[in-house]
Design an enzyme around this catalytic site. Structure first.
Site, PDB file in Angstrom:
ATOM      1  N   HIS A 198       0.810  -1.209   0.000  1.00 55.56           N
ATOM      2  CA  HIS A 198       0.000   0.000   0.000  1.00 55.56           C
ATOM      3  C   HIS A 198       0.853   1.273   0.000  1.00 55.56           C
ATOM      4  CE1 HIS A 198      -3.771   2.142   0.701  1.00 55.56           C
ATOM      5  NE2 HIS A 198      -3.077   2.921   1.512  1.00 55.56           N
ATOM      6  N   HIS A 248     -10.828   2.663  -0.943  1.00 57.47           N
ATOM      7  CA  HIS A 248     -11.063   2.207   0.426  1.00 57.47           C
ATOM      8  C   HIS A 248     -11.834   0.902   0.375  1.00 57.47           C
ATOM      9  CE1 HIS A 248     -10.570   4.380   4.489  1.00 57.47           C
ATOM     10  NE2 HIS A 248      -9.421   4.220   3.892  1.00 57.47           N
TER      11      HIS A 248
END
Ligand SMILES: Nc1ncnc2c1ncn2[C@@H]1O[C@H](COP(=O)(O)OP(=O)(O)O)[C@@H](O)[C@H]1O
Ligand SMILES: [Mg+2]
Lengths: 234, 84, 749, 84
Positions: C47, C93
């Site tokens: 990430h 998300h």
């Protein structure tokens, strides 16, 4: 005519109201911070929409204790024009300048859309540029817009013609299908008994320019101007 | 420690006669799931951790908080109890 | 607290490989302690480090005359003249929204907003791109209800309008919904701020919410070094607090307007760790942070937890010398915590101390620039040829194309999304000139005559069939939508949602998508200013379609000249600009009516560009009354949608269509680079002239008007004939109808 | 009569450690009003009027309702009691 736009933490239509007064009405306008208690020299106060204190606990509940609120009350008691829009309306209910309370939308969902409003009383400082029975197209945007009052209050409101706007259909009929939030008797906006304080859920500041799709909201602001020029006869 | 401090448990409920769309929706959903539920009323529940002070003072304070801020008398009732 | 020993298990629990651990030892010149290991593990996570994607992302074109800030900052920036600039970015998300749809989506919005205002811009508008499994499954309805409500709750409360987006449904998203959120903000060139820690000795200040044990790296939670009960140490779901973020937004813009700060960055993923190391690294400096000074929400938090916490609504800023007090005053006025937690140094180290006691010291660049980069193996999927083959002889031609049109209009991916955007305040700040529902939303820029149009698009199905062509088409469609509003596309941001990158077929699709997108960006003159990569969208071996989502911003010099997709007046001519394609592969029609996801999409980027230029030219001359691109559902759906203006009675049209191969292909095929426009009959000739000049195929289709939508074939035979009002009903009632079903939370039982 | 029917009182609270923005804001407001309040946590309170059935069945049902619908197990805890 000097306008004041009251800013609470979490207000978010403050800037929209400010812009309409400044750019469209071309009248002087200032922000009033919720910690200030000086509202001297203003001819009208606007309590804008938004989410004061996040609408946490209950809409308008916490804003009620801001220092500026006492001044707003005094200003209203002195006959000054106070316009509460959406969250501003909710705050006016919480501080007792207007009767009743606001409940959660029946759909339990936030709703943002244009609605039709029937003008029920054009003899207020906020509607003198309208015709009774006229249908205005104005957007709403809220989560808690179902107006509620007990039966006695409701009767008093009706008796004094304090209901100023009702949700209606295209043809101006006040029918259940035109009620976007479950408000009692389709009530969208009311004034106090003296007529100088208006609370309304719909947003006139969002439809006061051609480019935004409707000019109907401007009638409310123009009415305030007209009222300020004419000697007050509430 | 926080845990030793007195706690007020406050219940804020909608007055009888005030429409409760949340309660209704929950009831419908429960019925759709096959439960036999006659009515659902939805309210708020708050836990306040207070300072250690005489009981009566706390009682008076919490009542005041409820009246002033935590409930709206037009539509809501409240009750509370203080523990321990 | 006893310092836990570092064992092979601890390393694995931190998601690090042995090689990565060795590299850490090499970079430090010694073994890391437990805190340092945690810091490395989050910064070197996929990430934060982009370790699998970095080598591919380099292929995107990132430069252009109007690009002010390309990839590498919190958001990209383009110049729009008059000293103004647009700041925009997209963020995923997905995983948090699957765990807790409302809070996951809400905090996604909070995060993207911070990315925008951290650069000095006031957020103007948000968009969102969503993917769910079919709504017949209760769990998917639960997820979608929650996600939409969460986006609404955050955006509405903070007062940033959510003006558009897109939603698609497919089984592949059953275990992996996608939630991508986009925001664009406005700033002046002299008010741009970056995430840099410059100037040794400057104070590093923490502002916003207190730190709790929110969202601490899940992997690390498995380690057994904790002394309290495990229940208390579980990672906690992040809860959004839009009210605090509203205060943070106003306070940050105020310290920026007063020019009190050197640099600023939000604390998003990896919290304090990421913001300190990235700011130091970009500034070629070091940062010392003292954890004893960090405001905390809970008692007994360890340094490890404080450094890795992902509590929301926090920012880190570096104050200008002598301005700390003024910064504090501004934040105090907004009732926010503001604490000097450290200072900028010149030794390049991220130093963590606790009341002066040293806890960690890591070269900042070791966490950022020296993070590992992988060239993962690539291989096309075994069944690629099968996916791409489409034997049309085995696809029957429906008798009743009117019924097919109604079915497509009710297909949730095509149906009216008003159920969604009614829940979003899309008008707050009174700049929304084109409300949700048209191809692109248009926002006016206060104080100027300009406007900005924006759109998000991505079609995972196409990318699954042919990732390179699908990547091109994603860029083309997003840009085309913006063009249909009369705006010139300036640049793109993108969110790449893929499965497990360690799988060669996933990585191959990734590489192909990126190359396709890069080619389209070159061809269309829209460089990439940033984006986001989300891997591991995979459950039990089933990955989502490769799903790039492209966000395009475009500029209207004169916002009053904007276009919408809706027909305006009876009697206007209806024209198709672009090729008369009859490509059926990968269409919604094939999937919905025939249950087939097959074929091979393609696109001619040169022609796409010509179509854009033609529409912009025609719009500039005021020739057009509407423009609607042909996308999901093909030409027939585009014609129907053009009649569904937001208010009033729907408009029909009568169309005659040349059909080269088969009527269903002509009506419902999704060939690219096509736009349905309308204009007064007097302008048809001029428009045709411009099309010829621009070498864009021009087809006069028919006329606006009447109660019905009728399409007749070459021999005058009616192909479609439905009442516009019936078509609209089908399109309108689909989503609300699905959500009227009783709700239940379905726990994968 | 409704009043004779069993009622479940359900309390849904945020799990420990989960941020409670509402509670925090209420706490700040109460403090600004001069009350000494250490912490406020906000939750939901529901009253369900049930059908008259054996106690154990009701207990099992309500527990299930809480798990399935009334609480969100990712961030919330629940407890309930049935009266009378
Ligand atoms: N998630 C969403 N949020 C807000 N608006 C949406 C969303 N999904 C779709 N819309 C709006 O609905 C309209 C139609 O969407 P879509 O069919 O995806 O358009 P297109 O095919 O032109 O990209 C657009 O105006 C879009 O902005
Ligand atoms: Mg489109």
């Amino acid at each position: 005519m000097r306008f004041g736009v009251v800013v609470f933490p979490g207000s978010n239509n403050d800037h929209d109201c400010y812009r309409v007064v400044e750019d469209v009405l071309e009248e002087p306008v200032e922000y009033i911070w919720h910690q200030d208690s000086d509202v001297e020299g203003f001819d009208a106060l606007i309590l804008p929409g938004g989410f004061s204190y996040g609408d946490y606990l209950r809409t308008g509940a916490i804003a009620r204790f801001s220092p500026v609120v006492e001044s707003v009350k005094r200003f209203a008691d002195g006959g000054g024009l106070v316009l509460g829009i959406c969250n501003g309306f909710q705050i006016l209910l919480e501080i007792g300048l207007l009767p009743g309370a606001m409940l959660r939308n029946q759909s339990l969902k936030f709703v943002c859309q244009y609605v039709n409003l029937r003008v029920e009383n054009n003899e207020t400082p906020f509607t003198n540029q309208c015709v009774n029975g006229e249908v205005l197209r104005v957007p709403i945007a809220h989560n808690e817009g179902a107006y509620f009052a007990d039966q006695t209050t409701l009767e008093a409101l009706r008796a004094n013609q304090q209901v100023v706007f009702s949700y209606c259909d295209d043809a101006g009929r006040v029918v259940e299908e035109a009620n976007p939030n479950g408000a009692l008797e389709n009530i969208a906006g009311i004034v106090n008994d003296r007529g100088n304080v208006l609370g309304m859920m719909p947003h006139p500041e969002r439809c006061s320019e051609e480019m935004l799709g409707s000019l109907d909201g401007l009638k409310i602001f123009r009415s305030m101007l007209a009222a300020a020029k004419a000697p007050a006869t509430p | 420690m926080l845990s030793a401090l007195p706690t007020a448990k406050v219940y804020v409920t909608l007055k009888k006669g005030v429409l409760d769309p949340q309660g209704l929706t929950v009831q419908n959903a429960l019925e759709a799931l096959g439960y036999d539920v006659q009515e659902v009323r939805m309210g708020k529940y708050l836990e306040l951790t207070l300072a250690d002070r005489p009981r009566e003072e706390l009682e008076a304070d919490v009542a005041e908080m409820c009246e002033k801020l935590l409930s709206n008398p037009v539509i809501e009732d409240f009750r509370f109890n203080i523990e321990p | 607290m006893v310092e836990p020993a570092i064992t092979p298990d601890t390393i694995a629990d931190h998601g690090l490989t042995e090689e990565e651990y060795d590299r850490i030892v090499e970079l430090l010149g010694r073994p890391p302690n437990h805190l340092e290991l945690g810091i490395f593990s989050v910064m070197w996570s996929e990430h934060c480090s982009y370790k699998s994607s970095k080598s591919h992302l380099g292929k995107f074109p990132t430069e252009g005359p109007h690009i002010v800030q390309g990839p590498g900052e919190n958001a990209g920036i383009v110049d729009i003249g008059d000293g103004l600039a647009l700041v925009f970015k997209i963020e995923s998300h997905n995983h948090p929204s699957f765990i807790e749809p409302f809070q996951g989506a809400a905090t996604g919005v909070g995060g993207i907003l911070r990315d925008i205002f951290t650069m000095g811009a006031r957020p103007l508008a948000s968009l969102n791109s969503l993917r769910f499994g079919p709504l017949q499954i209760p769990k998917n309805r639960y997820l979608m209800e929650g996600v939409v409500a969460g986006i609404a709750a955050y955006g509405n409360c903070i007062g940033v309008p959510t003006v558009g987006g897109e939603i698609h449904f497919s089984e592949v998203y059953n275990g992996n919904p996608l939630v991508n959120v986009f925001n664009v903000g406005l700033t002046r060139h002299d008010r741009i701020f970056r995430g840099r820690a410059d100037g040794a000795g400057n104070a590093v200040m923490y502002v916003g919410s207190k730190t709790g044990r929110d969202g601490i790296h899940g992997a690390t939670m498995a380690s057994e070094d904790f002394d309290e009960t495990s229940e208390e140490r579980r990672p906690t779901v992040q809860v959004g607090d839009p009210f605090t973020e509203k205060l943070l937004l106003e306070a940050c813009l105020e310290v920026m307007e007063e020019n009190l700060i050197v640099g600023i960055q939000d604390m998003g993923a990896a919290g304090l760790t990421c913001s300190t190391s990235e700011m130091a690294s970009r500034g070629n400096t070091g940062i010392t942070v003292d954890l004893a000074r960090v405001p905390r929400r809970e008692e007994g938090m360890s340094p490890y937890e404080i450094m890795l916490s992902e509590s929301q609504e926090r920012m880190l800023l570096v104050a200008k010398p002598g301005q700390e007090e003024r910064v504090r005053e501004v934040f105090a006025r907004w009732n926010l915590d503001c604490v000097a937690v450290g200072e900028v140094t010149d030794d390049g180290l991220l130093r963590v101390t606790d009341d002066g006691r040293p806890l960690a010291a890591i070269p900042a660049v070791a966490l950022t620039e020296h993070a590992p980069v992988y060239e993962r193996p690539l291989a096309p999927p075994d069944d690629l040829a099968e996916r791409q083959s489409l034997d049309l002889d085995r696809v029957y031609i429906p008798e009743d194309c009117s019924a097919v049109l109604l079915e497509l209009l009710a297909s949730p991916s095509i149906a009216n999304k008003e159920w969604v955007w009614r829940q979003y305040d899309h008008m707050v700040r009174i700049n929304t000139v084109v409300l949700p529902g048209s191809d692109a939303a248009v926002i006016r820029l206060p104080g100027t005559a300009k406007g900005v149009a924006m759109s998000l698009d991505g079609n995972g199905r196409w990318c699954w069939l042919d990732p390179r062509e699908g990547g091109k088409r994603a860029v083309a469609e997003a840009a085309r939508n913006v063009v249909c509003a009369g705006a010139r596309p300036l640049a793109i941001t993108n969110c790449l949602n893929f499965g497990n990158p360690e799988r060669p077929s996933t990585m191959w699709a990734f590489a192909e998508v990126v190359e396709g997108m890069a080619e389209a960006c070159e061809a269309l003159g829209t460089p990439v200013t940033g984006g986001n990569v989300s891997f591991y969208n995979e459950t039990l071996g089933t990955a989502v379609y490769p799903t790039p989502v492209v966000g395009v911003v475009g500029l209207l010099e004169d916002v009053s000249k904007h276009l919408t997709q809706w027909f305006k007046d009876e009697g206007d001519a209806v024209v198709l600009l672009g090729p008369a394609s009859e490509e059926l592969g990968g269409s919604e029609y094939l999937a919905v009516v025939h249950g087939l996801v097959r074929g091979r999409p393609s696109i001619d980027l040169g022609l796409e560009r010509s179509v854009h230029e033609l529409i912009l030219k025609a719009a500039g001359e005021g020739l057009l009354k509407s423009a609607h691109d042909v996308s999901d559902g093909g030409l027939a759906v585009a014609l129907a949608e053009a009649g569904f203006q937001p208010s009033g009675h729907p408009l029909g049209c009568s169309i005659s269509l040349r059909v080269e191969t088969r009527p269903d292909a002509a009506l419902f095929g999704e060939g690219p680079s096509r736009v349905v426009v309308s204009c007064i009959p007097d302008n048809v000739q001029r428009l045709q002239g411009l099309a010829e000049e621009g070498r864009v195929p021009f087809t006069l289709l028919g006329t606006v008007g009447g109660e019905d939508l009728t399409v007749s074939g070459p021999d005058g035979k009616p192909l479609i004939s439905v009442a516009a009002s019936e078509a609209k009903r089908s399109w309108e009632e689909s989503l609300p109808g699905l959500f009227e079903r009783p709700q239940e939370r379905d726990f994968d039982r």
